[in-house]
Write an enzyme that holds these catalytic residues in place. Structure first.
Site, PDB file in Angstrom:
ATOM      1  N   ASN A 153       9.698   4.837  -4.971  1.00 47.03           N
ATOM      2  CA  ASN A 153       8.877   4.736  -4.165  1.00 47.03           C
ATOM      3  C   ASN A 153       9.115   4.062  -2.909  1.00 47.03           C
ATOM      4  OD1 ASN A 153       6.476   4.183  -4.580  1.00 47.03           O
ATOM      5  ND2 ASN A 153       5.453   6.534  -4.406  1.00 47.03           N
ATOM      6  N   ARG A 291      -3.409   1.045   0.411  1.00 45.98           N
ATOM      7  CA  ARG A 291      -4.223   2.325   0.243  1.00 45.98           C
ATOM      8  C   ARG A 291      -5.536   1.975   1.183  1.00 45.98           C
ATOM      9  NH1 ARG A 291      -1.250   3.910  -2.905  1.00 45.98           N
ATOM     10  NH2 ARG A 291      -1.020   3.864  -5.059  1.00 45.98           N
ATOM     11  N   GLN A 320      -9.332   9.849  -2.570  1.00 46.21           N
ATOM     12  CA  GLN A 320      -8.889  10.963  -2.319  1.00 46.21           C
ATOM     13  C   GLN A 320      -8.920  12.174  -3.466  1.00 46.21           C
ATOM     14  OE1 GLN A 320      -4.656   7.994  -0.051  1.00 46.21           O
ATOM     15  NE2 GLN A 320      -4.090   9.503  -1.861  1.00 46.21           N
ATOM     16  N   HIS A 339      -1.723  11.836   2.105  1.00 42.04           N
ATOM     17  CA  HIS A 339      -0.602  10.295   1.195  1.00 42.04           C
ATOM     18  C   HIS A 339       0.591  11.308   0.636  1.00 42.04           C
ATOM     19  CE1 HIS A 339      -1.301   7.446  -2.245  1.00 42.04           C
ATOM     20  NE2 HIS A 339      -0.477   7.348  -1.453  1.00 42.04           N
TER      21      HIS A 339
END
Ligand code: NAD
Length: 408
Positions: A153, A291, A320, A339
């Site tokens: 990704n 991050r 998260q 995210h």
């Protein structure tokens, strides 16, 4: 020690299904088929797939398309979203798990305490890129293999980053809001809107994502800067007219926009603190799709409130999911998303296939591609040896439980 044909338990933590139910109605009928990644790395190559590329695979009902493959081989496959707190389904299922699969978007934090509760655990697979949700020091010490689907990704994230740079500098979101509110307030809408052209853009970590951002921003006629612990080849610097900085302090002072693309590990944890941010020019922008914990939460919010930073965007938070009162949800001039950048439907097809490739290798006793490895054989390996430092960056991840327990 289990033999090669013995049944394994694979525990897989995925985000919840869409609120309107699964399967969703798709906007498009197909996704493009790519021959290879930009550096020539081969696409994931499992022996087969049991899903349609473009389907929603990263949520609980999507199951990364793995169920029939795993059950046909006699393995136990348990999928859940409930991942935080001592009474979570994840913590219960972990005790006899051989493999844990988790996505950074909805990370199943594998702290040393949790690893200690999982004596059978041999492998943690990241369905995506970025394995900081695993205590890598504990994985090194316990000889657990940690691997991820490198490059799956990276381009997805680079596209999201370009979108966020433009959204911040041109101040897109407030302008969109004026349309929704029924107004036509041009002066209000443009009071913070600038052109990107001519600005200096600095990349921290010019790896797969960072370099893709540099390539994508070049046609905007900007000045391109970067720093990385591995310097790019001289011919690449020349071709893209890149200015290299020895350290991040030098980078941030030279740039109008800084985009963060290094992994989270002990060297980068809270790197963007009040001191480093204060060295940036007044009116700088930060984009962070790497991050959340690379930035100090309160220092970012404060710099936006005082106007030292003109904007902050990104899709990564810590922990998260972040608590509903996390300051980044309501700080001024942000363009945050949950995210999502690395879990477009396009990316999901690649990382689901990559996870299956890793599992097939492991079951069949074949080597996992070197570029997928973060930890193996009691040390950092492959991509991990290149991009991480030893240690643990999961501290404080237990606060993720607040998302489900705190009164809102
Ligand atoms: P990569 O390994 O190709 O690149 C990382 C680069 O960071 C490397 O060039 C490395 O040398 C550099 N680096 C590491 N530590 C550094 C330090 N202390 N100072 C300077 N440079 C340093 O990885 P990538 O595919 O580009 O991904 C980078 C990171 O982006 C991942 O580790 C992950 O945290 C994050 N990511 C986020 C998403 C998302 O959905 N938002 C998706 C994928 C990856």
């Amino acid at each position: 020690m289990k033999g090669p044909n013995e049944k394994r338990k694979i525990v897989c933590v995925l985000y919840d299904d869409p609120v309107e139910g699964y399967p969703p109605k798709y906007a498009r009928d197909s996704i493009p088929t790519l021959a290879a990644y930009p550096d020539g790395q081969l696409m994931p190559s499992p022996s087969g797939i049991d899903f349609s590329p473009g389907d929603l695979l990263g949520c609980v009902s999507g199951e990364l398309g793995l169920r029939s493959f795993l059950e046909e081989r006699g393995h136990k496959f348990v999928v859940m979203s409930d991942k935080d707190g001592a009474d979570s389904a994840f913590e219960k299922e972990l005790v006899d798990a051989d493999v844990v699969i988790s996505q950074p978007f909805w990370p199943a934090y594998l702290t040393s305490e949790r690893i200690a509760k999982a004596p059978e655990l041999k492998m943690a697979i990241t369905a995506g890129i970025g394995s900081d949700h695993v205590d890598l020091q504990a994985a090194i010490d316990k000889n657990i293999t940690v691997c991820e689907v490198t490059f799956c990704n990276s381009i997805s994230v680079s596209e999201h980053t370009v979108m966020m740079i433009l959204a911040l500098v041109r101040d897109y979101i407030p302008q969109y809001d004026w349309v929704i509110k029924g107004g036509w307030n041009i002066a209000d809408a443009v009071a913070r809107s600038y052109d990107v052209e001519g600005m200096s853009i600095g990349i921290l970590g010019a790896g797969r994502i960072g370099f893709a951002v540099l390539k994508r921003m070049k046609p905007f006629d900007v000045e391109l800067h970067y720093t990385d612990r591995h310097r790019l080849p001289a011919e690449v610097e020349k071709e893209f007219e890149l200015t290299f900085h020895e350290d991040v302090e030098s980078l941030v002072q030279a740039c109008d926009i800084v985009s963060i693309h290094c992994p989270l590990h002990p060297e980068t944890e809270h790197l963007f603190d009040q001191k480093l941010i204060s060295r940036m020019k007044r009116g700088s922008y930060i984009v962070n799709t790497a991050r959340g914990k690379i930035c100090d939460r309160d220092a970012v919010a404060k710099a936006l409130e005082t106007g030292h930073l003109a904007g902050y965007a990104g899709d990564v938070w810590f922990p998260q999911p972040p608590p509903r009162d996390h300051p980044w949800r309501r700080m001024p001039h942000h363009a945050m998303t949950p995210h999502t950048s690395g879990t477009s439907l396009t990316a999901q097809a690649r990382y689901a296939a990559g996870v299956r490739e890793i599992l097939e290798c492991w079951f069949d006793g074949k080597p996992i591609r070197d570029e997928y490895l973060i930890v193996q054989g009691g040390k950092l390996a492959g991509a991990g040896a290149h991009s991480y430092s030893e240690g643990d960056a999961t501290g404080g991840s237990d606060e993720a439980v607040q998302f489900k327990t705190k009164d809102q």
